[in-house]
Design an enzyme around this catalytic site. Structure first.
Site, PDB file in Angstrom:
ATOM      1  N   LYS A  92       0.757  -1.134   0.052  1.00  0.00           N
ATOM      2  CA  LYS A  92      -0.045  -0.052  -0.094  1.00  0.00           C
ATOM      3  C   LYS A  92       0.702   1.222   0.042  1.00  0.00           C
ATOM      4  O   LYS A  92       1.588   1.378   0.942  1.00  0.00           O
ATOM      5  CB  LYS A  92      -0.997  -0.238   1.315  1.00  0.00           C
TER       6      LYS A  92
ATOM      7  N   THR B 221      -8.642   2.653  12.432  1.00  0.00           N
ATOM      8  CA  THR B 221      -9.012   3.324  13.699  1.00  0.00           C
ATOM      9  C   THR B 221     -10.469   3.377  14.228  1.00  0.00           C
ATOM     10  O   THR B 221     -10.521   3.090  15.484  1.00  0.00           O
ATOM     11  CB  THR B 221      -8.995   5.057  13.390  1.00  0.00           C
TER      12      THR B 221
ATOM     13  N   ALA C 215      -9.355   5.166   4.757  1.00  0.00           N
ATOM     14  CA  ALA C 215      -9.161   6.310   5.805  1.00  0.00           C
ATOM     15  C   ALA C 215     -10.283   7.042   6.009  1.00  0.00           C
ATOM     16  O   ALA C 215     -11.173   7.393   5.073  1.00  0.00           O
ATOM     17  CB  ALA C 215      -7.955   7.067   5.292  1.00  0.00           C
ATOM     18  N   GLY C 216     -10.743   7.217   7.208  1.00  0.00           N
ATOM     19  CA  GLY C 216     -11.528   8.258   7.805  1.00  0.00           C
ATOM     20  C   GLY C 216     -13.286   7.433   8.009  1.00  0.00           C
ATOM     21  O   GLY C 216     -13.930   7.965   8.635  1.00  0.00           O
TER      22      GLY C 216
ATOM     23  N   GLY D 129      -7.837   8.255  10.392  1.00  0.00           N
ATOM     24  CA  GLY D 129      -8.062   8.342  11.867  1.00  0.00           C
ATOM     25  C   GLY D 129      -9.263   9.418  12.301  1.00  0.00           C
ATOM     26  O   GLY D 129      -9.538   9.494  13.723  1.00  0.00           O
TER      27      GLY D 129
END
Lengths: 263, 67
Positions: free
Chosen positions: A99, A209, A186-187, A160
């Protein structure tokens, strides 16, 4: 009967479209429990200098055997650093899935798309299976796909942040225009965020996260898995079109009144 | 012998030491780390035959959690 629905990356068949990260857990055992609960087929780890004061045990020993490891290049600030990390990952024996994550901004951790593209071009030529993490930009996504990226991984919101799919309009365009699988990374903060991605037609999502810092990581991992399955199944079913006007679900005839002229 | 390991100055008392000995001496499992000497990745199978030299810059890398 279950619909057979496999994500193919090269020769590798992936059943579970929920990819799970390994960061921020209270310990390796918890991380392992989460990967098992999520039934993850793909996970990601980072490379760092060995901490001489830390225990010798390796996080790799806690990753279930069925789970494929995609090493990420987090910490890389430019293409050269990402390439260096990828080569180290390969030398470690962790395989050739990488990645690419190039971040030059410490406040928002937003990716540097140009350096990401450079790293991707080089690593594809070296035989890596490359998953570039990127800001959802159509031109860059096209170039990434054209140079042989295995998938394109646009962010939903900053890493995160748990803010969900704030880039929805742009990700939707990528899904329509790019042939390579689109994996939102992400997110994503809630299972419903992951579900929305899958309903839209994303090939997979990567969550870390939101699971790791939740009240009960194992339970929410299961919830994310169900949400991804639900969203994927809905997408494959063909979602109905939206309309401004109502459309009655019951017949508009046979009302229990006398003046049943149609309106 | 003065070298740098992971960015820190280290003085080695041994006269000669190879990478394999360096890693195992730190209690590390060779299969779980990667090594770079002066920015060149050294494949694990060569560790026993590559000896540490004065002023070498060595990186010992392993896996950590991440997303």
């Amino acid at each position: 009967m279950e619909v057979e629905d496999i994500l193919k990356i090269g020769d590798v068949e992936i059943n579970n479209r929920l990819f799970v990260g390994t960061g921020k857990y209270s310990g390796n055992r918890m991380m392992q429990d989460v990967l098992v609960a999520a039934d993850a087929d793909v996970t990601t780890v980072a490379l760092r200098r060995v901490d001489s004061s830390a225990p010798v045990e390796s996080i790799l020993d806690y990753i279930p055997p069925k789970c494929r490891v995609m090493v990420n290049t987090s910490g890389a600030r430019n293409a050269d650093e990402a390439i260096r990390i990828a080569r180290l990952a390969k030398a470690s024996g962790a395989g050739n899935w990488i990645k690419v994550e190039v971040v030059a901004d410490s406040k928002y951790l937003l990716p540097d798309n140009l350096e990401t593209l450079k790293a991707t071009e080089t690593l594809v030529k070296e035989g890596f299976v490359v998953f570039p993490y990127m800001s959802p930009d159509l031109s860059v996504a096209r170039r990434l796909a054209d140079c042989g990226a295995a998938a394109v991984m646009p962010l939903g919101s900053p890493i995160g942040s748990n803010r969900g799919l704030r880039t929805k309009e742009l990700v939707e365009i990528l899904i329509h225009e790019i042939k390579a699988p689109i994996i939102v990374d992400a997110g994503l903060g809630k299972p419903s965020d992951a579900c929305i991605c899958m309903e839209m037609g994303c090939a997979a999502v990567l969550v870390n996260t939101a699971i790791a810092v939740s009240g009960n990581p194992v339970e929410i991992a299961r919830a994310f898995r169900m949400a991804v399955q639900a969203g994927r199944r809905a997408y494959l079913s063909g979602l109905p079109e939206e309309s401004i006007r109502a459309s009655a679900s019951s017949p508009l005839t046979g009302f229990l009144r006398d003046d049943h002229k149609s309106a | 012998m003065n070298i740098r390991i992971n960015g820190e100055n280290v003085v080695l008392s041994q006269g000669t030491i190879n990478l394999q000995e360096l890693v195992t001496g730190k209690g590390l499992v060779p299969e779980r780390v990667v090594m770079e000497v002066n920015l060149e990745i050294i494949p694990r199978e060569k560790w026993a035959t590559v000896y540490v030299r004065e002023h070498d810059q060595i990186e010992i890398i392993s896996f950590v959690g991440g997303g």
